[in-house]
Design a protein around this motif. Structure first.
Motif, PDB file in Angstrom:
ATOM      1  N   TYR A  19       0.830  -1.203   0.000  1.00  0.00           N
ATOM      2  CA  TYR A  19       0.000   0.000   0.000  1.00  0.00           C
ATOM      3  C   TYR A  19       0.868   1.258   0.000  1.00  0.00           C
ATOM      4  O   TYR A  19       0.654   2.173  -0.800  1.00  0.00           O
ATOM      5  CB  TYR A  19      -0.934  -0.002   1.215  1.00  0.00           C
ATOM      6  N   ARG A  21       3.990   1.644  -0.858  1.00  0.00           N
ATOM      7  CA  ARG A  21       4.758   1.773  -2.111  1.00  0.00           C
ATOM      8  C   ARG A  21       3.880   2.259  -3.265  1.00  0.00           C
ATOM      9  O   ARG A  21       4.312   3.064  -4.080  1.00  0.00           O
ATOM     10  CB  ARG A  21       5.412   0.444  -2.462  1.00  0.00           C
ATOM     11  N   GLU A  22       2.656   1.764  -3.322  1.00  0.00           N
ATOM     12  CA  GLU A  22       1.743   2.155  -4.400  1.00  0.00           C
ATOM     13  C   GLU A  22       1.253   3.595  -4.229  1.00  0.00           C
ATOM     14  O   GLU A  22       1.227   4.364  -5.190  1.00  0.00           O
ATOM     15  CB  GLU A  22       0.534   1.214  -4.439  1.00  0.00           C
ATOM     16  N   GLN A  23       0.875   3.939  -3.027  1.00  0.00           N
ATOM     17  CA  GLN A  23       0.298   5.261  -2.779  1.00  0.00           C
ATOM     18  C   GLN A  23       1.332   6.374  -2.765  1.00  0.00           C
ATOM     19  O   GLN A  23       1.009   7.521  -3.043  1.00  0.00           O
ATOM     20  CB  GLN A  23      -0.468   5.271  -1.453  1.00  0.00           C
ATOM     21  N   GLY A  25       4.595   6.250  -4.299  1.00  0.00           N
ATOM     22  CA  GLY A  25       5.689   5.884  -5.191  1.00  0.00           C
ATOM     23  C   GLY A  25       6.639   7.033  -5.471  1.00  0.00           C
ATOM     24  O   GLY A  25       7.825   6.827  -5.726  1.00  0.00           O
TER      25      GLY A  25
END
Length: 76
Positions: A19, A21-23, A25
């Protein structure tokens, strides 16, 4: 600790780190520092369980992770 418990703890760690890393980046370096701070020197992924609750509600867990990351970014 049973195998099921270990799997749940690992799933919690994977969900939280994925989460972040995705949110965030665009702040990957800071995300990695935050992850290292949560897991500690021994890289204990079970420490992510602090964001989980008895109901195992994924949305609430990720909200707690986000709040902790934002507080960490703000220096608090």
């Amino acid at each position: 600790m049973g195998k099921g418990t270990k799997n749940r703890l690992l799933e919690t760690a994977q969900a939280c780190t994925a989460y972040l890393r995705e949110q965030h980046g665009d702040k990957l370096g800071l995300v990695m520092e935050f992850i290292a701070e949560i897991e500690g020197r021994d890289e204990d992924s079970t420490r992510w369980n602090q964001f989980s609750d008895v109901r195992r509600n994924r949305a609430e867990m990720l909200q707690r992770v986000e709040a902790a990351f934002q507080a960490w970014l703000a220096g608090g």
